[in-house]
Design a protein around this motif. Structure first.
Motif, PDB file in Angstrom:
ATOM      1  N   GLY A  44       0.780  -1.619  -0.165  1.00 56.34           N
ATOM      2  CA  GLY A  44       0.017   0.398   0.111  1.00 56.34           C
ATOM      3  C   GLY A  44       0.759   1.700  -0.187  1.00 56.34           C
ATOM      4  N   VAL A  45      -0.069   2.845  -0.334  1.00 56.02           N
ATOM      5  CA  VAL A  45       0.459   3.034  -0.023  1.00 56.02           C
ATOM      6  C   VAL A  45       1.130   4.727   1.111  1.00 56.02           C
ATOM      7  CG1 VAL A  45       0.569   3.527  -2.623  1.00 56.02           C
ATOM      8  CG2 VAL A  45      -1.570   5.125  -0.838  1.00 56.02           C
ATOM      9  N   TYR A  46       0.175   4.030   2.554  1.00 53.86           N
ATOM     10  CA  TYR A  46       0.002   4.681   3.349  1.00 53.86           C
ATOM     11  C   TYR A  46       1.332   4.516   3.789  1.00 53.86           C
ATOM     12  CZ  TYR A  46       2.224   0.644   6.863  1.00 53.86           C
ATOM     13  OH  TYR A  46       2.632  -0.620   6.957  1.00 53.86           O
ATOM     14  N   PRO A  47       2.723   3.808   3.859  1.00 56.47           N
ATOM     15  CA  PRO A  47       3.513   4.782   4.822  1.00 56.47           C
ATOM     16  C   PRO A  47       4.189   6.298   4.319  1.00 56.47           C
ATOM     17  CG  PRO A  47       3.855   2.341   4.745  1.00 56.47           C
ATOM     18  CD  PRO A  47       2.496   2.782   3.376  1.00 56.47           C
ATOM     19  N   TRP A  48       3.858   6.232   2.745  1.00 55.36           N
ATOM     20  CA  TRP A  48       4.535   7.080   2.205  1.00 55.36           C
ATOM     21  C   TRP A  48       3.398   8.634   2.058  1.00 55.36           C
ATOM     22  CZ3 TRP A  48       8.980   6.747   1.476  1.00 55.36           C
ATOM     23  CH2 TRP A  48       9.475   5.392   1.514  1.00 55.36           C
ATOM     24  N   ALA A  49       2.072   8.679   2.064  1.00 53.69           N
ATOM     25  CA  ALA A  49       0.937   8.974   2.751  1.00 53.69           C
ATOM     26  C   ALA A  49       1.036   9.858   4.345  1.00 53.69           C
ATOM     27  CB  ALA A  49      -0.145   8.516   2.630  1.00 53.69           C
ATOM     28  N   ILE A  50       1.374   9.451   5.006  1.00 54.16           N
ATOM     29  CA  ILE A  50       1.982   8.907   6.273  1.00 54.16           C
ATOM     30  C   ILE A  50       3.010  10.087   5.982  1.00 54.16           C
ATOM     31  CG2 ILE A  50       2.515   8.537   8.386  1.00 54.16           C
ATOM     32  CD1 ILE A  50       1.011   6.514   8.300  1.00 54.16           C
ATOM     33  N   ASN A  92      12.633  -2.686   5.350  1.00 57.85           N
ATOM     34  CA  ASN A  92      11.881  -1.885   3.943  1.00 57.85           C
ATOM     35  C   ASN A  92      12.071  -0.591   3.588  1.00 57.85           C
ATOM     36  OD1 ASN A  92      10.263  -4.296   4.450  1.00 57.85           O
ATOM     37  ND2 ASN A  92       8.823  -3.531   5.323  1.00 57.85           N
ATOM     38  N   PRO A  93      12.159   0.050   2.464  1.00 62.09           N
ATOM     39  CA  PRO A  93      12.243   1.601   1.761  1.00 62.09           C
ATOM     40  C   PRO A  93      11.615   2.661   3.366  1.00 62.09           C
ATOM     41  CG  PRO A  93      11.350   0.372   0.302  1.00 62.09           C
ATOM     42  CD  PRO A  93      10.874  -0.616   1.441  1.00 62.09           C
ATOM     43  N   GLU A  94      10.277   2.327   3.823  1.00 61.52           N
ATOM     44  CA  GLU A  94       9.866   3.779   4.951  1.00 61.52           C
ATOM     45  C   GLU A  94      10.910   3.779   6.111  1.00 61.52           C
ATOM     46  OE1 GLU A  94       7.274  -0.080   4.878  1.00 61.52           O
ATOM     47  OE2 GLU A  94       7.946   1.106   3.447  1.00 61.52           O
ATOM     48  N   PHE A  95      11.043   2.226   6.718  1.00 64.45           N
ATOM     49  CA  PHE A  95      11.681   2.558   7.794  1.00 64.45           C
ATOM     50  C   PHE A  95      13.524   2.789   7.299  1.00 64.45           C
ATOM     51  CE2 PHE A  95       8.503  -0.596   8.396  1.00 64.45           C
ATOM     52  CZ  PHE A  95       8.012  -0.770  10.154  1.00 64.45           C
ATOM     53  N   GLU A  96      14.264   2.987   6.290  1.00 58.73           N
ATOM     54  CA  GLU A  96      15.145   3.300   6.138  1.00 58.73           C
ATOM     55  C   GLU A  96      14.906   4.660   5.915  1.00 58.73           C
ATOM     56  OE1 GLU A  96      19.070   2.846   4.853  1.00 58.73           O
ATOM     57  OE2 GLU A  96      17.548   1.185   5.628  1.00 58.73           O
ATOM     58  N   ILE A 125       5.517  10.409  15.620  1.00 54.59           N
ATOM     59  CA  ILE A 125       4.411   9.617  14.505  1.00 54.59           C
ATOM     60  C   ILE A 125       4.808   9.837  13.406  1.00 54.59           C
ATOM     61  CG2 ILE A 125       2.407  10.923  13.820  1.00 54.59           C
ATOM     62  CD1 ILE A 125       1.925  13.468  15.439  1.00 54.59           C
ATOM     63  N   TYR A 126       5.062   9.816  12.727  1.00 58.00           N
ATOM     64  CA  TYR A 126       5.399   8.974  12.029  1.00 58.00           C
ATOM     65  C   TYR A 126       6.515   7.758  12.114  1.00 58.00           C
ATOM     66  CZ  TYR A 126       8.279   7.293   7.344  1.00 58.00           C
ATOM     67  OH  TYR A 126       8.537   6.438   6.201  1.00 58.00           O
ATOM     68  N   GLY A 127       6.818   7.379  12.421  1.00 57.12           N
ATOM     69  CA  GLY A 127       7.551   5.984  13.355  1.00 57.12           C
ATOM     70  C   GLY A 127       6.292   5.545  14.017  1.00 57.12           C
ATOM     71  N   PHE A 128       5.699   5.943  14.178  1.00 56.56           N
ATOM     72  CA  PHE A 128       3.940   4.628  14.998  1.00 56.56           C
ATOM     73  C   PHE A 128       3.192   4.392  13.768  1.00 56.56           C
ATOM     74  CE2 PHE A 128      -0.426   4.646  15.835  1.00 56.56           C
ATOM     75  CZ  PHE A 128      -0.126   3.720  17.086  1.00 56.56           C
ATOM     76  N   GLY A 129       3.378   5.686  13.055  1.00 55.02           N
ATOM     77  CA  GLY A 129       2.753   5.791  11.787  1.00 55.02           C
ATOM     78  C   GLY A 129       2.924   4.368  11.320  1.00 55.02           C
ATOM     79  N   SER A 192      -5.438   2.031   7.796  1.00 60.00           N
ATOM     80  CA  SER A 192      -6.251   2.457   7.520  1.00 60.00           C
ATOM     81  C   SER A 192      -6.091   2.767   8.376  1.00 60.00           C
ATOM     82  CB  SER A 192      -7.581   2.305   6.937  1.00 60.00           C
ATOM     83  OG  SER A 192      -7.789   1.646   7.945  1.00 60.00           O
ATOM     84  N   MET A 193      -6.484   1.941  10.312  1.00 57.60           N
ATOM     85  CA  MET A 193      -6.232   2.763  11.547  1.00 57.60           C
ATOM     86  C   MET A 193      -4.784   3.585  11.422  1.00 57.60           C
ATOM     87  SD  MET A 193      -7.923   2.891  14.065  1.00 57.60           S
ATOM     88  CE  MET A 193      -9.205   1.514  13.988  1.00 57.60           C
ATOM     89  N   SER A 194      -3.698   3.128  11.028  1.00 62.57           N
ATOM     90  CA  SER A 194      -2.420   4.153  11.234  1.00 62.57           C
ATOM     91  C   SER A 194      -2.765   5.281  11.051  1.00 62.57           C
ATOM     92  CB  SER A 194      -1.201   2.527  10.649  1.00 62.57           C
ATOM     93  OG  SER A 194      -0.180   3.262  11.031  1.00 62.57           O
ATOM     94  N   VAL A 195      -3.479   5.298   9.349  1.00 64.01           N
ATOM     95  CA  VAL A 195      -3.458   6.748   8.705  1.00 64.01           C
ATOM     96  C   VAL A 195      -4.423   7.341   9.637  1.00 64.01           C
ATOM     97  CG1 VAL A 195      -3.845   7.519   6.455  1.00 64.01           C
ATOM     98  CG2 VAL A 195      -3.173   5.413   6.908  1.00 64.01           C
ATOM     99  N   PHE A 196      -5.561   7.057   9.937  1.00 68.11           N
ATOM    100  CA  PHE A 196      -6.623   7.589  11.069  1.00 68.11           C
ATOM    101  C   PHE A 196      -5.920   8.002  12.280  1.00 68.11           C
ATOM    102  CE2 PHE A 196      -9.045   7.213  14.577  1.00 68.11           C
ATOM    103  CZ  PHE A 196      -9.770   8.790  14.635  1.00 68.11           C
ATOM    104  N   LEU A 197      -4.878   6.908  12.956  1.00 69.90           N
ATOM    105  CA  LEU A 197      -4.673   7.683  14.181  1.00 69.90           C
ATOM    106  C   LEU A 197      -3.328   8.628  13.613  1.00 69.90           C
ATOM    107  CD1 LEU A 197      -4.047   4.130  16.042  1.00 69.90           C
ATOM    108  CD2 LEU A 197      -5.268   6.181  16.864  1.00 69.90           C
ATOM    109  N   VAL A 198      -2.422   8.809  12.707  1.00 66.36           N
ATOM    110  CA  VAL A 198      -1.573   9.678  12.192  1.00 66.36           C
ATOM    111  C   VAL A 198      -1.928  10.941  12.167  1.00 66.36           C
ATOM    112  CG1 VAL A 198       0.072  10.512  10.802  1.00 66.36           C
ATOM    113  CG2 VAL A 198       0.192   8.044  11.413  1.00 66.36           C
ATOM    114  N   VAL A 199      -3.262  11.445  11.719  1.00 63.97           N
ATOM    115  CA  VAL A 199      -3.841  12.448  11.158  1.00 63.97           C
ATOM    116  C   VAL A 199      -4.847  12.618  12.636  1.00 63.97           C
ATOM    117  CG1 VAL A 199      -5.630  13.234   9.984  1.00 63.97           C
ATOM    118  CG2 VAL A 199      -4.569  11.714   9.099  1.00 63.97           C
TER     119      VAL A 199
END
Length: 289
Positions: A44-50, A92-96, A125-129, A192-199
């Motif tokens: 998914g794209v959620y890491p990059w959206a966060i 993963n790339p998002e963790f890098e 917040i990003y790390g949690f997401g 989606s829960m992760s994105v919600f909690l971040v926003v």
């Protein structure tokens, strides 16, 4: 030019030089090369959206960040953060990307001291997401998937003839094809829960609320985010039953990208209405006689 501004100018230059050097050492491009359509299909794209949301929030709040002189405490903390980021592994790339940003945060603590507090909070917040879906999958993935499957089945069975076995929902489509849908931890809505909690965290920073109202809206948001994911799965089952397996494969991601924004728009409306009422009550308190 004012001496303080001159010092800040040089600190910014030194920060940029060291930031480039750290980026060369960590070399995040070796992981970012793994980005592909297949990667986005699976993850998914959620890491990059966060990441975009946190970066946009920092940009919007840039005028609220005031320069602070470097101090030994923040410099020592920054040095420790930089050292930790070097030994931190990003699978993963998002963790890098998180690893690189963590190193840059350490440099910001060294050169700017307390002024790096807001970037530090946003990086947390990003790390949690990006970690939340992985933690759910690792520690409660099966239970989460089973609960989601049970709720989805009990709703969808009122509309179409389906069967359930564990986390697998099966049916015979109108075209006569046999369709089996596996609901795993990734399909259960952890992203989606992760994105919600971040926003929600970003909204809480920007428009704070009293603790009781904040907790109530958080609970409302968690329930609503879970229900919107159930709605997404039910709609996918209905689509598969009526139009066949190819339709459900093409609509899985699209459904999430449509339903979740609509749900969050509703939630944001409710949140801002509550914030407006609280602000109005705070400005014009009721006078007791």
């Amino acid at each position: 030019m004012h001496p303080i501004k001159v010092q800040l100018k040089y600190r910014i230059i030194y920060f940029l030089i060291f930031a480039i050097a750290v980026a060369v050492v960590l070399n995040p491009l070796k992981k970012l090369e793994n980005l592909s359509p297949e990667y986005f299909t699976l993850n998914g794209v959620y890491p990059w959206a966060i990441l975009f949301l946190c970066a946009f929030f920092l940009f919007a709040k840039r005028h609220e960040i005031h320069d602070a002189k470097p101090s030994f405490i923040f410099a020592a903390a920054g040095a420790g953060i930089i050292s930790g980021s070097i030994f931190l592994t990003g699978v993963n790339p998002e963790f890098e990307v998180f690893r690189l940003l963590l190193a840059w945060l350490g440099l910001a603590f060294v050169f700017f001291g307390e002024a790096a507090s807001l970037p530090a909070l946003l990086l947390c917040i990003y790390g949690f997401g990006i970690s939340f879906p992985k933690l759910v999958e690792a520690f409660a993935g099966l239970q989460y998937a089973q609960a989601t499957t049970w709720v989805t089945y009990n709703i969808a069975q009122f509309f179409i003839p389906i069967n359930v076995s564990g986390t697998v929902i099966s049916m015979t489509t109108l075209q006569g094809d046999r369709l089996m849908v596996v609901i795993n931890a990734a399909c259960s809505g952890a992203a989606s829960m992760s994105v919600f909690l971040v926003v929600f965290a970003l909204m809480s920073l920007d428009v704070p609320l009293p603790r009781r109202k904040w907790a109530g809206l958080l609970l409302f948001g968690i329930i609503g985010t879970s229900l919107q994911n159930i709605l997404r799965l039910v709609l996918l089952l209905l689509t598969g039953y009526n139009f066949g397996p190819s339709a459900i494969q093409g609509g899985e991601s699209i459904a999430g990208y449509i339903i979740f924004p609509l749900w969050y728009a509703l939630f944001a409306f409710v949140y801002l209405r509550c914030a407006k009422r609280y602000k109005a009550a705070d400005i014009n308190p009721v006078q007791k006689v």
